[in-house]
Write an enzyme that holds these catalytic residues in place. Sequence first.
Site, short mmCIF file in Angstrom:
data_model
loop_
_atom_site.label_atom_id
_atom_site.label_comp_id
_atom_site.label_asym_id
_atom_site.label_seq_id
_atom_site.Cartn_x
_atom_site.Cartn_y
_atom_site.Cartn_z
CE1 TYR A 55 1.05 -6.07 -27.76
CE2 TYR A 55 1.55 -3.79 -28.63
CZ TYR A 55 0.93 -4.52 -27.82
OH TYR A 55 0.18 -3.97 -26.81
CE LYS A 112 -5.80 20.30 -48.46
NZ LYS A 112 -6.30 20.31 -49.96
C1 LIG Z 1 -5.19 20.73 -50.61
C2 LIG Z 1 -5.36 21.51 -51.90
C3 LIG Z 1 -4.43 22.26 -52.59
C4 LIG Z 1 -2.92 22.41 -52.20
O1 LIG Z 1 -2.16 21.42 -52.41
P1 LIG Z 1 -0.60 21.13 -52.10
O2 LIG Z 1 -0.05 20.17 -52.85
O3 LIG Z 1 -0.68 21.14 -50.58
O4 LIG Z 1 0.04 22.56 -52.47
C5 LIG Z 1 -4.80 23.11 -53.75
N1 LIG Z 1 -6.01 23.15 -54.26
C6 LIG Z 1 -7.05 22.28 -53.49
C7 LIG Z 1 -8.32 22.28 -54.08
C8 LIG Z 1 -6.79 21.33 -52.63
O5 LIG Z 1 -7.58 20.72 -52.13
#
Ligand SMILES: *Cc1c(COP(=O)(O)O)cnc(C)c1O
Length: 339
Positions: free
Chosen positions: A234, A34
């Site tokens: 800044y 993702k």
């Molecule tokens: C993002 C996600 C993962 C992966 O998590 P990591 O900590 O990056 O391994 C697994 N399951 C779900 C439902 C997620 O949303």
Amino acid sequence: MHRSEITIDLGAVRRNARRLLEVLEGSALWAVVKADGYGHGAVDVAGAVLAEGATALCVTTVEGGARLRREFPTARILVLGPSAGRDVALAREADLELAVWELPVPEGVRVHVKLDTGMGRWGLSELGELGSNVVGLMTHLATADSDPAFAREQLKRFDEATNAYSHLVRHAANSAAALRLPESRYDAARCGVALYGLSPFGGSPADDGLEPALRWESRLAQVKQLRAGESTGYGRRFIAEVDTWIGVVPVGYADGFRRDMTGTEVAVNGRRCQVVGTVSMDAIAVRLEEPLAVDTPVTLIGDGVFAEDHASVADTINYEVVTRIGSLPPRARRTVIDG
Ligand SMILES: *Cc1c(COP(=O)(O)O)cnc(C)c1O
């Protein structure tokens, strides 16, 4: 010339995948790609890990899943995020599987029913009737990286609710759980962060046999001396106490170098230097020991500088550091009006 450059080492991704497969002792590795593969490039990473033996890809949206489908005609692709009516038809068309937690479960598409065992957001509190299009049962752990006792409590609830359905694919683990909670592994583990060589625990990736895959580099675009009493950036948040050489790097918060990463270190010509003064939209300043040439390489991540180091300065997690680095496609729809 680009202001900064990201290099993704797919060799490291492959080695991380192999490491996870070894740890999983027979449970399947499902690669979470993702947010464009946590900023690493979903298609590149997916290709590498499928070749190493990962058996599914996980994404957040049906649209993202459909895009991956074009590249990977036969891969199992699971959509983790919520999908509305219109999405279900697209999912069916693209042969995606959906995580679901709304009743009634949509028909005509393979689904994984998600139980809320303690995360307290997406998920049903009870399973209910399971139709023939239910192929999996899943849950998500809230504390696998920080509180194994609570994670075990969640797993116990999951186990009690699902043990009558061991013919379905059951999955609960994320990276942290896959690495350190053997009882979480069930049939498959959904691993994201570890694949990229990032520590789910915020520590050193090497502690879990992982190797960072992302390098982020830029260069010194200007080198100048601040006289004692002069400041950079800044708000004059850094004022030189003595005459001080600084280098200006053409990367800032709009590129994903977060504003609260002031004080973190980067490597200039291989040497650790501190980021001083306020991070601007497109520039940071680093304190130099000596005047260096313009174009001297600066490593923002890599060469011993870890995303975990920046995360700890910014009081956030490595996930957020890497997903913000600026070559991402936009993920919020943009509408222009002229009202
Ligand atoms: C993002 C996600 C993962 C992966 O998590 P990591 O900590 O990056 O391994 C697994 N399951 C779900 C439902 C997620 O949303």
